[in-house]
Motif scaffolding. Structure first.
Motif, PDB file in Angstrom:
ATOM      1  N   GLU A 234     -16.151   6.902  -1.748  1.00  0.00           N
ATOM      2  CA  GLU A 234     -15.100   7.244  -2.711  1.00  0.00           C
ATOM      3  C   GLU A 234     -14.652   6.033  -3.532  1.00  0.00           C
ATOM      4  N   LEU A 235     -15.050   4.842  -3.115  1.00  0.00           N
ATOM      5  CA  LEU A 235     -14.733   3.625  -3.865  1.00  0.00           C
ATOM      6  C   LEU A 235     -15.964   3.050  -4.555  1.00  0.00           C
ATOM      7  N   ALA A 236     -16.972   3.887  -4.753  1.00  0.00           N
ATOM      8  CA  ALA A 236     -18.261   3.398  -5.263  1.00  0.00           C
ATOM      9  C   ALA A 236     -18.148   2.760  -6.642  1.00  0.00           C
ATOM     10  N   THR A 237     -17.304   3.312  -7.509  1.00  0.00           N
ATOM     11  CA  THR A 237     -17.186   2.760  -8.863  1.00  0.00           C
ATOM     12  C   THR A 237     -16.648   1.345  -8.835  1.00  0.00           C
ATOM     13  N   LEU A 238     -15.573   1.129  -8.076  1.00  0.00           N
ATOM     14  CA  LEU A 238     -15.026  -0.215  -7.954  1.00  0.00           C
ATOM     15  C   LEU A 238     -15.988  -1.140  -7.220  1.00  0.00           C
ATOM     16  N   ALA A 239     -16.626  -0.617  -6.185  1.00  0.00           N
ATOM     17  CA  ALA A 239     -17.563  -1.432  -5.412  1.00  0.00           C
ATOM     18  C   ALA A 239     -18.712  -1.935  -6.278  1.00  0.00           C
ATOM     19  N   ASP A 240     -19.177  -1.082  -7.180  1.00  0.00           N
ATOM     20  CA  ASP A 240     -20.267  -1.484  -8.060  1.00  0.00           C
ATOM     21  C   ASP A 240     -19.862  -2.675  -8.916  1.00  0.00           C
TER      22      ASP A 240
ATOM     23  N   THR B  56      -2.926   3.304  -9.095  1.00  0.00           N
ATOM     24  CA  THR B  56      -4.351   3.342  -8.753  1.00  0.00           C
ATOM     25  C   THR B  56      -5.197   3.326 -10.018  1.00  0.00           C
ATOM     26  N   ASN B  57      -4.821   4.119 -11.003  1.00  0.00           N
ATOM     27  CA  ASN B  57      -5.555   4.135 -12.267  1.00  0.00           C
ATOM     28  C   ASN B  57      -5.485   2.782 -12.960  1.00  0.00           C
ATOM     29  N   TRP B  58      -4.335   2.126 -12.867  1.00  0.00           N
ATOM     30  CA  TRP B  58      -4.183   0.808 -13.480  1.00  0.00           C
ATOM     31  C   TRP B  58      -5.108  -0.211 -12.818  1.00  0.00           C
ATOM     32  N   VAL B  59      -5.145  -0.207 -11.498  1.00  0.00           N
ATOM     33  CA  VAL B  59      -6.037  -1.126 -10.773  1.00  0.00           C
ATOM     34  C   VAL B  59      -7.489  -0.849 -11.128  1.00  0.00           C
ATOM     35  N   ASN B  60      -7.860   0.433 -11.190  1.00  0.00           N
ATOM     36  CA  ASN B  60      -9.241   0.795 -11.539  1.00  0.00           C
ATOM     37  C   ASN B  60      -9.598   0.289 -12.938  1.00  0.00           C
ATOM     38  N   LYS B  61      -8.734   0.532 -13.903  1.00  0.00           N
ATOM     39  CA  LYS B  61      -8.997   0.118 -15.282  1.00  0.00           C
ATOM     40  C   LYS B  61      -9.126  -1.396 -15.371  1.00  0.00           C
ATOM     41  N   THR B  62      -8.213  -2.106 -14.738  1.00  0.00           N
ATOM     42  CA  THR B  62      -8.239  -3.568 -14.774  1.00  0.00           C
ATOM     43  C   THR B  62      -9.521  -4.114 -14.159  1.00  0.00           C
ATOM     44  N   THR B  63      -9.930  -3.522 -13.052  1.00  0.00           N
ATOM     45  CA  THR B  63     -11.149  -3.983 -12.381  1.00  0.00           C
ATOM     46  C   THR B  63     -12.385  -3.708 -13.234  1.00  0.00           C
ATOM     47  N   LEU B  64     -12.463  -2.513 -13.806  1.00  0.00           N
ATOM     48  CA  LEU B  64     -13.643  -2.133 -14.581  1.00  0.00           C
ATOM     49  C   LEU B  64     -13.831  -2.987 -15.827  1.00  0.00           C
ATOM     50  N   GLU B  65     -12.751  -3.508 -16.401  1.00  0.00           N
ATOM     51  CA  GLU B  65     -12.867  -4.295 -17.623  1.00  0.00           C
ATOM     52  C   GLU B  65     -13.145  -5.767 -17.351  1.00  0.00           C
ATOM     53  N   THR B  66     -13.225  -6.136 -16.098  1.00  0.00           N
ATOM     54  CA  THR B  66     -13.405  -7.539 -15.730  1.00  0.00           C
ATOM     55  C   THR B  66     -14.866  -7.964 -15.852  1.00  0.00           C
ATOM     56  N   ALA B  67     -15.094  -9.082 -16.526  1.00  0.00           N
ATOM     57  CA  ALA B  67     -16.453  -9.598 -16.675  1.00  0.00           C
ATOM     58  C   ALA B  67     -16.854 -10.491 -15.511  1.00  0.00           C
TER      59      ALA B  67
ATOM     60  N   MET C 262       0.805  -1.221   0.000  1.00  0.00           N
ATOM     61  CA  MET C 262       0.000   0.000   0.000  1.00  0.00           C
ATOM     62  C   MET C 262       0.841   1.276   0.000  1.00  0.00           C
ATOM     63  N   ARG C 263       2.015   1.250   0.585  1.00  0.00           N
ATOM     64  CA  ARG C 263       2.864   2.448   0.621  1.00  0.00           C
ATOM     65  C   ARG C 263       3.378   2.824  -0.768  1.00  0.00           C
ATOM     66  N   HIS C 264       3.266   1.901  -1.718  1.00  0.00           N
ATOM     67  CA  HIS C 264       3.769   2.155  -3.063  1.00  0.00           C
ATOM     68  C   HIS C 264       2.676   2.552  -4.052  1.00  0.00           C
ATOM     69  N   MET C 265       1.448   2.652  -3.593  1.00  0.00           N
ATOM     70  CA  MET C 265       0.369   3.056  -4.490  1.00  0.00           C
ATOM     71  C   MET C 265       0.487   4.545  -4.826  1.00  0.00           C
ATOM     72  N   ASP C 266       0.437   4.875  -6.118  1.00  0.00           N
ATOM     73  CA  ASP C 266       0.407   6.263  -6.551  1.00  0.00           C
ATOM     74  C   ASP C 266      -0.708   6.411  -7.578  1.00  0.00           C
TER      75      ASP C 266
ATOM     76  N   VAL D 159       6.615   1.963 -15.325  1.00  0.00           N
ATOM     77  CA  VAL D 159       7.174   2.130 -13.985  1.00  0.00           C
ATOM     78  C   VAL D 159       6.504   3.334 -13.331  1.00  0.00           C
ATOM     79  N   THR D 160       6.044   3.161 -12.102  1.00  0.00           N
ATOM     80  CA  THR D 160       5.338   4.224 -11.399  1.00  0.00           C
ATOM     81  C   THR D 160       6.321   5.145 -10.681  1.00  0.00           C
ATOM     82  N   SER D 161       5.792   6.213 -10.120  1.00  0.00           N
ATOM     83  CA  SER D 161       6.627   7.190  -9.414  1.00  0.00           C
ATOM     84  C   SER D 161       7.247   6.621  -8.150  1.00  0.00           C
TER      85      SER D 161
END
Length: 207
Positions: free
Chosen positions: A88-94, A55-66, A47-51, A192-194
């Motif tokens: 604040e996590l409603a999109t992923l939660a849905d 975060t955007n990568w995790v969101n995109k990957t989750t949203l495209e999952t069937a 978690m300390r390495h999330m930027d 590579v992330t920040s």
């Protein structure tokens, strides 16, 4: 990883999403106490390495999952959090609450309390192979190291997506078995992330 000759062009892909340390450990990335098996004391290392990029990568990957595949432990962690996730996590939660979830477990019984969840019946390898034959979008196995190892060993994983953190934890559960098996992969994408996390996507060399 699935061999190209054994996969129909229109078959659903199975994608494995994993957080991993530089020394190959996937145990307890989310928080302290998540999984202390074997005396593991470094829970929450990811978690300390999330930027913003990761975060955007995790969101995109989750949203495209069937649909999602889980082992029993990961499923219970997710099921205890996502049904009541903060706004604040409603999109992923849905996505996580409403899309199909399949659980590999010999101890859980239906009906499961987390909506749209099903326990895989019988042999997990045959059950997952059958899911891949069904119509629909790609399936993702999240975390669930033991399940993912089994699926890799039986050539059911088509794509491996790793977030590799710049940290060594010295021991813990690893995704890849130490059994002498050779598997050739192809690097399909990387960034590579920040915070120094390598986000790498691998497929079979033949894909």
């Amino acid at each position: 990883m699935t061999q190209a000759t054994g996969r129909r062009p229109n078959m659903r892909k199975l994608i494995a999403d994993e957080f991993m340390t530089l020394d190959g450990v996937v145990q307890a990335p989310g928080h302290d106490g998540e999984d202390s098996d074997g005396g593991f004391q470094h829970g929450g290392w990811h978690m300390r390495h999330m930027d913003e990029m990761s975060t955007n990568w995790v969101n995109k990957t989750t949203l495209e999952t069937a649909g999602f595949l889980f082992g029993r432990r990961t499923y219970e962690i997710f099921a205890s959090f996502w049904p009541t996730a903060p706004d604040e996590l409603a999109t992923l939660a849905d996505v996580l609450n409403n899309r199909p979830k399949y659980v590999a477990s010999t101890t859980l019984n239906e009906p499961l309390t987390w909506q749209n969840s099903t326990v895989l019946d019988g042999d997990v390898v045959k059950a997952v192979a059958s899911l891949k034959e069904e119509d629909g979008g790609d399936l993702h196995v999240v975390g669930s190291a033991q399940l993912t190892r089994t699926l890799i060993e039986h050539n059911l994983v088509d794509e491996l997506r790793l977030l590799i953190d710049p940290v060594l934890v010295g021991g813990g559960k690893r995704l890849f078995p130490d059994n002498g098996t050779f598997r050739q992969l192809r690097l399909a994408d990387s960034q590579v992330t920040s915070t120094g996390v390598i986000i790498a996507t691998y497929t079979t060399a033949e894909s």
